[in-house]
Scaffold this active site. Structure first.
Site, PDB file in Angstrom:
ATOM      1  NE  ARG A  38      32.057  65.294  70.467  1.00 38.23           N
ATOM      2  CZ  ARG A  38      32.671  64.850  71.786  1.00 38.23           C
ATOM      3  NH1 ARG A  38      33.561  63.872  71.589  1.00 38.23           N
ATOM      4  NH2 ARG A  38      31.673  64.993  72.922  1.00 38.23           N
TER       5      ARG A  38
ATOM      6  CG  ASP B 209      39.235  60.983  72.940  1.00 38.58           C
ATOM      7  OD1 ASP B 209      39.143  61.673  73.596  1.00 38.58           O
ATOM      8  OD2 ASP B 209      38.864  59.735  73.213  1.00 38.58           O
TER       9      ASP B 209
ATOM     10  CG  HIS C 220      34.703  52.351  70.658  1.00 40.56           C
ATOM     11  ND1 HIS C 220      33.519  53.108  70.204  1.00 40.56           N
ATOM     12  CD2 HIS C 220      34.712  53.138  71.469  1.00 40.56           C
ATOM     13  CE1 HIS C 220      33.675  54.239  70.530  1.00 40.56           C
ATOM     14  NE2 HIS C 220      34.322  54.421  71.234  1.00 40.56           N
TER      15      HIS C 220
ATOM     16  N   GLY D  19      29.763  54.589  74.298  1.00 41.53           N
ATOM     17  CA  GLY D  19      28.805  54.054  72.967  1.00 41.53           C
ATOM     18  C   GLY D  19      29.125  54.723  71.404  1.00 41.53           C
TER      19      GLY D  19
HETATM   20  O1  PAF Z   1      37.078  58.599  76.132  1.00 38.85           O
HETATM   21  C1  PAF Z   1      35.448  58.339  76.418  1.00 38.85           C
HETATM   22  O2  PAF Z   1      34.893  58.010  75.233  1.00 38.85           O
HETATM   23  C2  PAF Z   1      34.887  58.489  77.577  1.00 38.85           C
HETATM   24  O3  PAF Z   1      35.877  59.944  78.127  1.00 38.85           O
HETATM   25  C3  PAF Z   1      35.110  57.646  79.049  1.00 38.85           C
HETATM   26  C4  PAF Z   1      36.630  57.208  79.396  1.00 38.85           C
HETATM   27  C5  PAF Z   1      33.614  55.928  77.994  1.00 38.85           C
HETATM   28  C6  PAF Z   1      34.480  58.287  80.135  1.00 38.85           C
HETATM   29  O4  PAF Z   1      33.036  58.360  80.122  1.00 38.85           O
END
Ligand code: PAF
Length: 284
Positions: free
Chosen positions: A189, A152, A38, A32
Site C-alpha cells: 500500500r 500485520d 515478501h 501480490g
Molecule cells: O497478508 C496478506 O497479504 C493477506 O492478508 C493474506 C495472508 C495473503 C490473505 O489474503
C-alpha cells in the site's frame, strides 16, 4: 528447479502434492505487488523446506465496502520475477476469483476474540475473509509451514490461533518487519503515497520510537504510552486510527507494559491507511 506457475486450484493442489513427495513444503500466502518484505518471507521459507510455494491472490473477502479492493496494486509479471529471484518454486496465481470462491461457495471461518479489537473493530469482516482464504490455501497446499510478516501482527496471531483451534497441521511462522532505510515498514500500500506523503509516512515509525524511548526511561503505563504515540502521529499531520499497547499473545491491554508488550498503530495519510507495530522493549 524452474518456477512453476499454476492458475487453478486443481493444479496448485497437484503441484504441492508432487512437491511433498520430495520433502517438506513451505507456503508464503500474499496478495501480490511483492516487495523485499515478501522476498524475505520466501527466503525464510526456503531455509525451512526444499520447496517453497507462493500464492498471489487479492482476496475480495477481506476487503470491506469502500476499501481499496478495486485499486489494490497489481503486477503479476514483476511478482513472478521477484518470486524467482527469492527462490520460490511454485506460484499459484488464481486466474479468477471463481478459482477460490466458486459459485455456491458458502462456508467461512469465523475467528474469535483475537480478531475483535484493532483491525477487527476498524475493518469488520476483515479477519473472517483472511482466515477463510488462508485455511483454503492450507487445505490446498497441505504445507508443513506457512510464513507471515509481523507488520500485520494481529493477522499473524489470529492465524496462529485458527491453526491451533482447528487442528491444522501447518506450522505458522511469523517473521520480522522489513523496513526502508528511514524506518517505513514495507507494504504494497506504500505505492499509494505521493512523494510528499512518502516523506511524512515515517510518522508511525517515529511514534514507535518515541514510545520505546519513554518505555526505556521508565514510563510503563499503557495509557501514557498510547497517548504519547497518538500525539506523535497527530503532530506529523496523520489522522490516527488507533494506538494500542497490547500483550503479544492475547492482544489484551495490560495496565503496565513490559518489554514484550507491543505498540500497534494505524493511521490515515490522505486516503492511505498505514499500520505498524513493534515490541516496546526492542531497540530502535
Ligand atoms: O497478508 C496478506 O497479504 C493477506 O492478508 C493474506 C495472508 C495473503 C490473505 O489474503
Amino acid at each position: 528447479m524452474a518456477l512453476a506457475v499454476v492458475t487453478t486450484a486443481h493444479h496448485f493442489r497437484r503441484a504441492c502434492q508432487e512437491a511433498r513427495l520430495e520433502g517438506e513444503l513451505a507456503l508464503v500466502p500474499t496478495m501480490g505487488f511483492l516487495h523485499a518484505g515478501h522476498q524475505s518471507l520466501i527466503q525464510a521459507a526456503g531455509q525451512r523446506a526444499p520447496t517453497v510455494a507462493v500464492t498471489i491472490f487479492v482476496n475480495p473477502a477481506q476487503f470491506g465496502p469502500g476499501e481499496d479492493l478495486s485499486r489494490y496494486p497489481r503486477d503479476l509479471a514483476g511478482d513472478l520475477r521477484k518470486c524467482e529471484e527469492a527462490g520460490a518454486h511454485v506460484v499459484f496465481a488464481p486466474e479468477g476469483e471463481r478459482e477460490i470462491y466458486p459459485p455456491g461457495f458458502q462456508t467461512h471461518v469465523e475467528p474469535g476474540l483475537l480478531a475483535a479489537p484493532l483491525e477487527g473493530e476498524k475493518r469488520p469482516g476483515h479477519f473472517r475473509g483472511v482466515c477463510t482464504v488462508v485455511l483454503k490455501l492450507f487445505a490446498l497446499s497441505r504445507a508443513d509451514a506457512a510464513f507471515f510478516g509481523e507488520k500485520d501482527y494481529q493477522q499473524f496471531r489470529v492465524i496462529e490461533q485458527m491453526v491451533q483451534d482447528l487442528n491444522v497441521a501447518t506450522e505458522v511462522v511469523g517473521r520480522p518487519i522489513v523496513r526502508e532505510a528511514d524506518g517505513l515498514a514495507l507494504s504494497s500500500r506504500n505505492a499509494y503515497l505521493s512523494a510528499e506523503e512518502r516523506g511524512r509516512a515515517t510518522a508511525l515509525w517515529k511514534a514507535l520510537g518515541a514510545a520505546r524511548s519513554a518505555f526505556r526511561s521508565g514510563e510503563h503505563g499503557a495509557a501514557q504510552l498510547e497517548e504519547l504515540a497518538a500525539k506523535a502521529i497527530a503532530e506529523s499531520g496523520l489522522r490516527l486510527d488507533y494506538a494500542a499497547v497490547r500483550d503479544p499473545v492475547a492482544l489484551q491491554r495490560p495496565q503496565r507494559a513490559d518489554g514484550k508488550s507491543r505498540l500497534l498503530l494505524a493511521a490515515f495519510l490522505g486516503k492511505t491507511r498505514l499500520i505498524d507495530n513493534g515490541a516496546l522493549g526492542e531497540a530502535q
